[in-house]
Design an enzyme around this catalytic site. Sequence first.
Site, PDB file in Angstrom:
ATOM      1  N   ARG A 190       2.795  14.040  -0.549  1.00 41.55           N
ATOM      2  CA  ARG A 190       3.058  14.463   0.829  1.00 41.55           C
ATOM      3  C   ARG A 190       1.813  15.179   1.320  1.00 41.55           C
ATOM      4  O   ARG A 190       1.477  16.260   0.840  1.00 41.55           O
ATOM      5  CB  ARG A 190       4.281  15.373   0.908  1.00 41.55           C
ATOM      6  CG  ARG A 190       4.644  15.696   2.351  1.00 41.55           C
ATOM      7  CD  ARG A 190       5.951  16.475   2.437  1.00 41.55           C
ATOM      8  NE  ARG A 190       6.273  16.731   3.820  1.00 41.55           N
ATOM      9  CZ  ARG A 190       5.768  17.744   4.531  1.00 41.55           C
ATOM     10  NH1 ARG A 190       4.944  18.603   3.971  1.00 41.55           N
ATOM     11  NH2 ARG A 190       6.114  17.913   5.801  1.00 41.55           N
ATOM     12  N   GLY A 191       1.104  14.553   2.232  1.00 39.02           N
ATOM     13  CA  GLY A 191      -0.196  15.021   2.690  1.00 39.02           C
ATOM     14  C   GLY A 191      -0.317  16.496   3.012  1.00 39.02           C
ATOM     15  O   GLY A 191      -1.190  17.180   2.478  1.00 39.02           O
TER      16      GLY A 191
ATOM     17  N   GLU B 130       7.673   5.013  -1.034  1.00 40.18           N
ATOM     18  CA  GLU B 130       6.679   4.721  -2.076  1.00 40.18           C
ATOM     19  C   GLU B 130       7.289   4.899  -3.467  1.00 40.18           C
ATOM     20  O   GLU B 130       7.108   4.044  -4.345  1.00 40.18           O
ATOM     21  CB  GLU B 130       5.467   5.651  -1.922  1.00 40.18           C
ATOM     22  CG  GLU B 130       4.656   5.391  -0.681  1.00 40.18           C
ATOM     23  CD  GLU B 130       3.684   6.515  -0.333  1.00 40.18           C
ATOM     24  OE1 GLU B 130       3.051   6.417   0.736  1.00 40.18           O
ATOM     25  OE2 GLU B 130       3.551   7.483  -1.108  1.00 40.18           O
TER      26      GLU B 130
END
Length: 199
Positions: free
Chosen positions: A48-49, A115
């Site tokens: 999670r960026g 993902e």
Amino acid sequence: MLIAREVAVKAATSRTLQALPKCFARPHCRNKVQTVPVPPHDVFISHRGPDTRRNIAGLLHDYLLKRGLRPFIDYRNLKAGEKLSEKIDTAIRECKVGVVVFSRRYCESYYCLHELALLLELPKIVIPIFYNVNPSQLWVGHISNGTCVLDQIELERFSRALEKAKTIVGLRFDSSRGYWLEFLQSAYDAIIEQISKSS
């Protein structure tokens, strides 16, 4: 005088063509673009960026790259104008190992859970990394995907994937106590071991 000028121009053109690679010297080859196939990525890093881009995920990507692996991480490998889902799904299908960096808010992202589910459904070798979070703290609840509301089937798919990932032996890292270099080396060792098993 005109003839002398034409001879000089022909001689200059001939020297220029000789300096070019052979393909460009031939008229039928001038417009062809040679493309070199890009090998698939060895490792797909799911993260999670906002939680991990500037620390664990970014550092792991760089560490793997410097050691000769081909890691995929969205913000380094995607280019403007590319279709996000298409490129990510292709990278997952082609990778040998998936590394899932679980952070406190990982499960709030639709894309992260997609993902994870795809990695496990294909099935790929998955190495979970629990970054400042325990597996018991992770659950599929409120998921942000813009204005889209998820249906029950997707929620169940994501929940199954998360529960399965929790049963895989992974790595843990507490940034308040751990040593980055030791962690990155142990992650690299685990990835190399799994890549060798998949070959």
